[in-house]
Structures are given as structure tokens and as C-alpha cells.
Design a protein around this motif. Sequence first.
Motif, PDB file in Angstrom:
ATOM      1  N   ARG A  43      -8.792  -6.006  14.306  1.00  0.00           N
ATOM      2  CA  ARG A  43      -7.817  -4.972  13.924  1.00  0.00           C
ATOM      3  C   ARG A  43      -7.602  -4.929  12.411  1.00  0.00           C
ATOM      4  NH1 ARG A  43      -5.069  -3.095  18.633  1.00  0.00           N
ATOM      5  NH2 ARG A  43      -5.494  -4.440  20.387  1.00  0.00           N
ATOM      6  N   THR A  44      -8.709  -5.072  11.667  1.00  0.00           N
ATOM      7  CA  THR A  44      -8.623  -5.031  10.211  1.00  0.00           C
ATOM      8  C   THR A  44      -9.234  -3.770   9.619  1.00  0.00           C
ATOM      9  OG1 THR A  44     -10.696  -6.257  10.002  1.00  0.00           O
ATOM     10  CG2 THR A  44      -8.667  -7.543   9.988  1.00  0.00           C
ATOM     11  N   GLY A  45      -9.976  -3.025  10.395  1.00  0.00           N
ATOM     12  CA  GLY A  45     -10.630  -1.814   9.899  1.00  0.00           C
ATOM     13  C   GLY A  45      -9.839  -0.574  10.250  1.00  0.00           C
ATOM     14  N   PRO A  46     -10.428   0.581  10.006  1.00  0.00           N
ATOM     15  CA  PRO A  46      -9.742   1.833  10.351  1.00  0.00           C
ATOM     16  C   PRO A  46      -9.541   1.926  11.863  1.00  0.00           C
ATOM     17  CG  PRO A  46     -12.012   2.259   9.668  1.00  0.00           C
ATOM     18  CD  PRO A  46     -11.750   0.808   9.441  1.00  0.00           C
ATOM     19  N   PRO A  47      -8.445   2.540  12.289  1.00  0.00           N
ATOM     20  CA  PRO A  47      -8.203   2.653  13.727  1.00  0.00           C
ATOM     21  C   PRO A  47      -9.218   3.592  14.370  1.00  0.00           C
ATOM     22  CG  PRO A  47      -6.568   3.912  12.515  1.00  0.00           C
ATOM     23  CD  PRO A  47      -7.393   3.164  11.500  1.00  0.00           C
ATOM     24  N   ILE A  55     -16.964   4.522  20.774  1.00  0.00           N
ATOM     25  CA  ILE A  55     -15.872   4.399  19.801  1.00  0.00           C
ATOM     26  C   ILE A  55     -16.023   5.535  18.792  1.00  0.00           C
ATOM     27  CG2 ILE A  55     -14.800   2.946  18.027  1.00  0.00           C
ATOM     28  CD1 ILE A  55     -14.682   1.563  20.649  1.00  0.00           C
ATOM     29  N   ARG A  56     -14.924   6.192  18.472  1.00  0.00           N
ATOM     30  CA  ARG A  56     -14.927   7.250  17.468  1.00  0.00           C
ATOM     31  C   ARG A  56     -13.777   7.017  16.501  1.00  0.00           C
ATOM     32  NH1 ARG A  56     -19.207   7.454  19.134  1.00  0.00           N
ATOM     33  NH2 ARG A  56     -20.330   9.184  20.054  1.00  0.00           N
ATOM     34  N   TYR A  57     -13.945   7.552  15.290  1.00  0.00           N
ATOM     35  CA  TYR A  57     -12.946   7.405  14.226  1.00  0.00           C
ATOM     36  C   TYR A  57     -12.610   8.777  13.682  1.00  0.00           C
ATOM     37  CZ  TYR A  57     -14.334   2.533  14.433  1.00  0.00           C
ATOM     38  OH  TYR A  57     -14.590   1.259  14.869  1.00  0.00           O
ATOM     39  N   ASP A  58     -11.315   9.036  13.543  1.00  0.00           N
ATOM     40  CA  ASP A  58     -10.859  10.285  12.940  1.00  0.00           C
ATOM     41  C   ASP A  58     -11.031  10.157  11.426  1.00  0.00           C
ATOM     42  OD1 ASP A  58      -9.272  12.335  11.759  1.00  0.00           O
ATOM     43  OD2 ASP A  58      -8.034  12.418  13.564  1.00  0.00           O
ATOM     44  N   PRO A  59     -11.703  11.115  10.785  1.00  0.00           N
ATOM     45  CA  PRO A  59     -11.886  11.028   9.331  1.00  0.00           C
ATOM     46  C   PRO A  59     -10.572  10.870   8.566  1.00  0.00           C
ATOM     47  CG  PRO A  59     -13.287  12.740  10.222  1.00  0.00           C
ATOM     48  CD  PRO A  59     -12.389  12.278  11.347  1.00  0.00           C
ATOM     49  N   ALA A  60      -9.495  11.493   9.041  1.00  0.00           N
ATOM     50  CA  ALA A  60      -8.198  11.362   8.364  1.00  0.00           C
ATOM     51  C   ALA A  60      -7.695   9.924   8.437  1.00  0.00           C
ATOM     52  CB  ALA A  60      -7.181  12.316   8.980  1.00  0.00           C
ATOM     53  N   ASP A  61      -7.915   9.248   9.569  1.00  0.00           N
ATOM     54  CA  ASP A  61      -7.515   7.852   9.708  1.00  0.00           C
ATOM     55  C   ASP A  61      -8.358   6.954   8.811  1.00  0.00           C
ATOM     56  OD1 ASP A  61      -5.604   8.557  11.583  1.00  0.00           O
ATOM     57  OD2 ASP A  61      -6.859   8.031  13.306  1.00  0.00           O
ATOM     58  N   VAL A  62      -9.643   7.261   8.692  1.00  0.00           N
ATOM     59  CA  VAL A  62     -10.522   6.479   7.820  1.00  0.00           C
ATOM     60  C   VAL A  62     -10.074   6.643   6.373  1.00  0.00           C
ATOM     61  CG1 VAL A  62     -12.893   6.205   6.966  1.00  0.00           C
ATOM     62  CG2 VAL A  62     -12.470   6.556   9.412  1.00  0.00           C
ATOM     63  N   ARG A  63      -9.758   7.879   5.976  1.00  0.00           N
ATOM     64  CA  ARG A  63      -9.289   8.140   4.614  1.00  0.00           C
ATOM     65  C   ARG A  63      -7.986   7.382   4.347  1.00  0.00           C
ATOM     66  NH1 ARG A  63     -10.849  12.334   1.655  1.00  0.00           N
ATOM     67  NH2 ARG A  63     -11.340  13.541   3.505  1.00  0.00           N
ATOM     68  N   TRP A  65      -6.937   4.653   5.824  1.00  0.00           N
ATOM     69  CA  TRP A  65      -7.252   3.227   5.765  1.00  0.00           C
ATOM     70  C   TRP A  65      -7.822   2.852   4.399  1.00  0.00           C
ATOM     71  CZ3 TRP A  65     -12.011   0.611   5.419  1.00  0.00           C
ATOM     72  CH2 TRP A  65     -11.935  -0.772   5.616  1.00  0.00           C
ATOM     73  N   VAL A  66      -8.719   3.680   3.873  1.00  0.00           N
ATOM     74  CA  VAL A  66      -9.297   3.421   2.551  1.00  0.00           C
ATOM     75  C   VAL A  66      -8.199   3.440   1.494  1.00  0.00           C
ATOM     76  CG1 VAL A  66     -10.811   4.365   0.755  1.00  0.00           C
ATOM     77  CG2 VAL A  66     -11.618   4.224   3.117  1.00  0.00           C
ATOM     78  N   THR A  67      -7.295   4.414   1.571  1.00  0.00           N
ATOM     79  CA  THR A  67      -6.183   4.507   0.630  1.00  0.00           C
ATOM     80  C   THR A  67      -5.315   3.256   0.710  1.00  0.00           C
ATOM     81  OG1 THR A  67      -6.180   6.911   0.788  1.00  0.00           O
ATOM     82  CG2 THR A  67      -4.164   5.883  -0.026  1.00  0.00           C
ATOM     83  N   GLN A  68      -5.045   2.806   1.925  1.00  0.00           N
ATOM     84  CA  GLN A  68      -4.237   1.598   2.119  1.00  0.00           C
ATOM     85  C   GLN A  68      -4.945   0.376   1.531  1.00  0.00           C
ATOM     86  OE1 GLN A  68      -3.896   0.335   6.182  1.00  0.00           O
ATOM     87  NE2 GLN A  68      -1.927  -0.671   5.820  1.00  0.00           N
ATOM     88  N   GLN A  69      -6.237   0.256   1.756  1.00  0.00           N
ATOM     89  CA  GLN A  69      -7.000  -0.882   1.231  1.00  0.00           C
ATOM     90  C   GLN A  69      -7.007  -0.864  -0.293  1.00  0.00           C
ATOM     91  OE1 GLN A  69      -8.125  -3.346   3.341  1.00  0.00           O
ATOM     92  NE2 GLN A  69      -6.946  -2.041   4.712  1.00  0.00           N
ATOM     93  N   THR A  70      -7.166   0.312  -0.858  1.00  0.00           N
ATOM     94  CA  THR A  70      -7.191   0.462  -2.314  1.00  0.00           C
ATOM     95  C   THR A  70      -5.836   0.077  -2.921  1.00  0.00           C
ATOM     96  OG1 THR A  70      -8.814   2.229  -2.091  1.00  0.00           O
ATOM     97  CG2 THR A  70      -7.675   2.069  -4.196  1.00  0.00           C
ATOM     98  N   ALA A  71      -4.753   0.524  -2.268  1.00  0.00           N
ATOM     99  CA  ALA A  71      -3.409   0.191  -2.752  1.00  0.00           C
ATOM    100  C   ALA A  71      -3.147  -1.305  -2.643  1.00  0.00           C
ATOM    101  CB  ALA A  71      -2.372   0.971  -1.957  1.00  0.00           C
TER     102      ALA A  71
END
Length: 77
Positions: A43-47, A55-63, A65-71
Motif C-alpha cells: 500500500r505504498t504506490g498509487p491506489p 488491476i487498473r489505475y485512474d490517471p487522476a489517482d496516479v497524478r 500520488w506523484v504530487t504527494q510523493q514529490t511534496a
Amino acid sequence: MPRTPAVDTLRGGLPDRYLTPEDLVTLFGLDSVETVYTWRKKRTGPPGFRVGKHIRYDPADVRAWVTQQTAAEGEAA
């Protein structure tokens, strides 16, 4: 019709469709899809979400997650 690689469909940084684990490998330049599965298990990557057995990932959730990691990285520096 062959599937277009994620890198060819990027618009505003991410594709306009739900992403696969393989797409995340391509987008982030990861070594293997096992990294994505490990993120999910820990549970460390994008939801992500299941569609049947996939398994599928919503691009908005990935974005987000990246913003959160960067912050978080900026706060740690």
C-alpha cells in the motif's frame, strides 16, 4: 487493432484511459511489473482497483500520488 503504448497516448502527462500495471512500469521507468505489485501489496504506490482479475489505475489517482510523493520528498530535504 493493436494497443497504443502509453507513451504515445500521453496528454497532459498521463493517458486518457485507466492504466495497467504495465503502463506504470513504462511511465515510471521501472524494472518490472513486480515493483508495481509490491507497491500494491505494501500500500505504498498509487491506489488501484480491480476489474475482474485485472488491476487498473485512474490517471487522476496516479497524478495525485506523484504530487504527494514529490511534496513528501520536498519536506524531507
